[in-house]
Scaffold this motif. Sequence first.
Motif, PDB file in Angstrom:
ATOM      1  N   ASN A   5       2.066  -6.418  17.149  1.00  0.00           N
ATOM      2  CA  ASN A   5       2.105  -7.002  15.809  1.00  0.00           C
ATOM      3  C   ASN A   5       3.516  -7.152  15.245  1.00  0.00           C
ATOM      4  OD1 ASN A   5      -0.831  -7.312  14.862  1.00  0.00           O
ATOM      5  ND2 ASN A   5      -0.810  -5.235  15.695  1.00  0.00           N
ATOM      6  N   GLU A   6       4.511  -6.810  16.069  1.00  0.00           N
ATOM      7  CA  GLU A   6       5.919  -6.888  15.650  1.00  0.00           C
ATOM      8  C   GLU A   6       6.131  -6.254  14.274  1.00  0.00           C
ATOM      9  OE1 GLU A   6       7.989 -10.607  16.001  1.00  0.00           O
ATOM     10  OE2 GLU A   6       8.216 -10.314  18.156  1.00  0.00           O
ATOM     11  N   ALA A  29       0.853  -1.186   0.000  1.00  0.00           N
ATOM     12  CA  ALA A  29       0.000   0.000   0.000  1.00  0.00           C
ATOM     13  C   ALA A  29       0.887   1.235   0.000  1.00  0.00           C
ATOM     14  CB  ALA A  29      -0.914   0.018   1.219  1.00  0.00           C
ATOM     15  N   ILE A  30       0.517   2.234  -0.791  1.00  0.00           N
ATOM     16  CA  ILE A  30       1.268   3.491  -0.838  1.00  0.00           C
ATOM     17  C   ILE A  30       0.296   4.635  -0.576  1.00  0.00           C
ATOM     18  CG2 ILE A  30       2.794   4.979  -2.189  1.00  0.00           C
ATOM     19  CD1 ILE A  30       3.512   2.546  -3.890  1.00  0.00           C
ATOM     20  N   VAL A  88      -0.999  -2.309   7.898  1.00  0.00           N
ATOM     21  CA  VAL A  88       0.079  -3.291   7.792  1.00  0.00           C
ATOM     22  C   VAL A  88      -0.327  -4.564   8.541  1.00  0.00           C
ATOM     23  CG1 VAL A  88       2.500  -3.785   8.310  1.00  0.00           C
ATOM     24  CG2 VAL A  88       1.829  -1.498   7.601  1.00  0.00           C
ATOM     25  N   LYS A  89      -0.083  -5.701   7.934  1.00  0.00           N
ATOM     26  CA  LYS A  89      -0.443  -6.968   8.567  1.00  0.00           C
ATOM     27  C   LYS A  89       0.489  -7.264   9.740  1.00  0.00           C
ATOM     28  CE  LYS A  89       2.458 -10.263   6.029  1.00  0.00           C
ATOM     29  NZ  LYS A  89       2.473 -11.433   5.125  1.00  0.00           N
ATOM     30  N   VAL A 101      -1.600  -5.384   4.500  1.00  0.00           N
ATOM     31  CA  VAL A 101      -0.562  -5.476   3.465  1.00  0.00           C
ATOM     32  C   VAL A 101       0.772  -5.913   4.054  1.00  0.00           C
ATOM     33  CG1 VAL A 101      -1.701  -3.724   2.057  1.00  0.00           C
ATOM     34  CG2 VAL A 101       0.087  -3.026   3.668  1.00  0.00           C
ATOM     35  N   ASP A 102       1.614  -6.445   3.190  1.00  0.00           N
ATOM     36  CA  ASP A 102       2.961  -6.839   3.627  1.00  0.00           C
ATOM     37  C   ASP A 102       3.815  -5.616   3.942  1.00  0.00           C
ATOM     38  OD1 ASP A 102       2.729  -9.763   3.141  1.00  0.00           O
ATOM     39  OD2 ASP A 102       2.490  -9.122   1.064  1.00  0.00           O
ATOM     40  N   VAL A 103       3.690  -4.605   3.086  1.00  0.00           N
ATOM     41  CA  VAL A 103       4.500  -3.389   3.234  1.00  0.00           C
ATOM     42  C   VAL A 103       3.631  -2.175   2.922  1.00  0.00           C
ATOM     43  CG1 VAL A 103       6.588  -2.160   2.518  1.00  0.00           C
ATOM     44  CG2 VAL A 103       6.539  -4.663   2.443  1.00  0.00           C
ATOM     45  N   ALA A 104       3.740  -1.146   3.744  1.00  0.00           N
ATOM     46  CA  ALA A 104       3.070   0.131   3.465  1.00  0.00           C
ATOM     47  C   ALA A 104       4.118   1.224   3.355  1.00  0.00           C
ATOM     48  CB  ALA A 104       2.064   0.471   4.556  1.00  0.00           C
ATOM     49  N   PHE A 105       3.948   2.094   2.356  1.00  0.00           N
ATOM     50  CA  PHE A 105       4.789   3.287   2.204  1.00  0.00           C
ATOM     51  C   PHE A 105       3.926   4.506   2.534  1.00  0.00           C
ATOM     52  CE2 PHE A 105       7.982   1.877  -1.346  1.00  0.00           C
ATOM     53  CZ  PHE A 105       8.331   0.770  -0.599  1.00  0.00           C
ATOM     54  N   GLU A 106       4.461   5.408   3.328  1.00  0.00           N
ATOM     55  CA  GLU A 106       3.818   6.711   3.511  1.00  0.00           C
ATOM     56  C   GLU A 106       4.683   7.721   2.790  1.00  0.00           C
ATOM     57  OE1 GLU A 106       2.207  10.099   3.973  1.00  0.00           O
ATOM     58  OE2 GLU A 106       4.127  10.019   5.030  1.00  0.00           O
ATOM     59  N   THR A 107       4.164   8.328   1.730  1.00  0.00           N
ATOM     60  CA  THR A 107       4.966   9.231   0.902  1.00  0.00           C
ATOM     61  C   THR A 107       4.447  10.663   0.906  1.00  0.00           C
ATOM     62  OG1 THR A 107       3.687   8.758  -1.106  1.00  0.00           O
ATOM     63  CG2 THR A 107       5.567   7.324  -0.647  1.00  0.00           C
TER      64      THR A 107
END
Length: 366
Positions: free
Chosen positions: A298-299, A186-187, A271-272, A251-257
């Motif tokens: 959630n580590e 996710a972005i 984030v999962k 999601v596996d990875v989230a970006f905050e841009t």
Amino acid sequence: MGIQGEKLQTKVNVPTMMKAAVLNKPFDIEITEIPVPQIEDDEVLVKVMAVGICGSDIHYYEHGRIGRYVVEKPIILGHECSGIAVAVGKNVTRIKIGDRVAIEPGITCGRCEYCKGGRYNLCPDVKFLATPPIDGAFVQYIKHREDFLFPIPDELSFEEAALNEPFSVGIHASKRANLQPGSIVAIMGMGPIGLTAVAAVRAFGASTIIVADLEQNRLDAAKRLGATYTINILENDPIEEIKRLTGGKGVDVAFETAGNPKALQTALQVVKRGGKLAIVGLPPQDEIGLNIPLIADNELDIFGVFRYSNTYPLGIKLLASKFCDFKNLITDRYSLEQTKEAMERARTNKKESLKVVVYPNGIIEE
């Protein structure tokens, strides 16, 4: 030393004076003439062909500062740039006159522990174009150290080469998060950094790319670059939508841009368990409240992302492969004399403009 006179006279006619767009104070840009810089033995003089306007340029133009970086005297902005080598110092071996080059804007010391460890973006003595007090690329000619110049193939336009700078941020963020093929990403925020991050995570093999923004034109652009799903946050709750799209898992990875506190908190929420968050955008305030029990329980792995390192060759290779059409991101073109108008366009026209480009030596249509 000065410019290599004999070499230049037979190949390139370089003037002694050039035009520059100088920011005297917020909202005050003046076109003036300054001397063409003289190069040192390890430097190259580059005729600047294209410069993309970045969010940091807008911050300096509008507010005169970004965090600890303050405009205290007139400065030349612009750091997303490319051009043509027109003079080389006597110790330059990798770049030759006539080469088309992408310019990596940060010159680092090469001696500190960060440089030697491969994380030269953390060098405390970096000289980064258009970051006070270092002048940038809204000029007709710029000098730059050879090791931060990268030849580009003929099939890559100057505009695309300039976009390698924001693209590098997404590449670096993907590396920091150790993004794996097949990941769901996710972005948050579809400004130029977010849009080029879509291309970056796609290049790293993301199977599903979910993006969120409040401007429909940016969401449409993200879709063209390879986003799987788009969420207009004015119409739908991004947390609910992302949970729905991932079967409640996240999601596996989230970006905050975006550099937006709410977007950062949202990114954390989607984030999962055991997933990762990459913080790319810089918010206006220093401190933002985050759900610490959520992070611990959630580590979650959280990665700060500052610029990039060792990304330019890969970025050029990917851009030259034409796996994404970055040319479609260029919505506005201005001459150097129109730099103030270009800055205003980028600052005020977010509903229509994606990437605004300034052409210091004349507008080119590639």
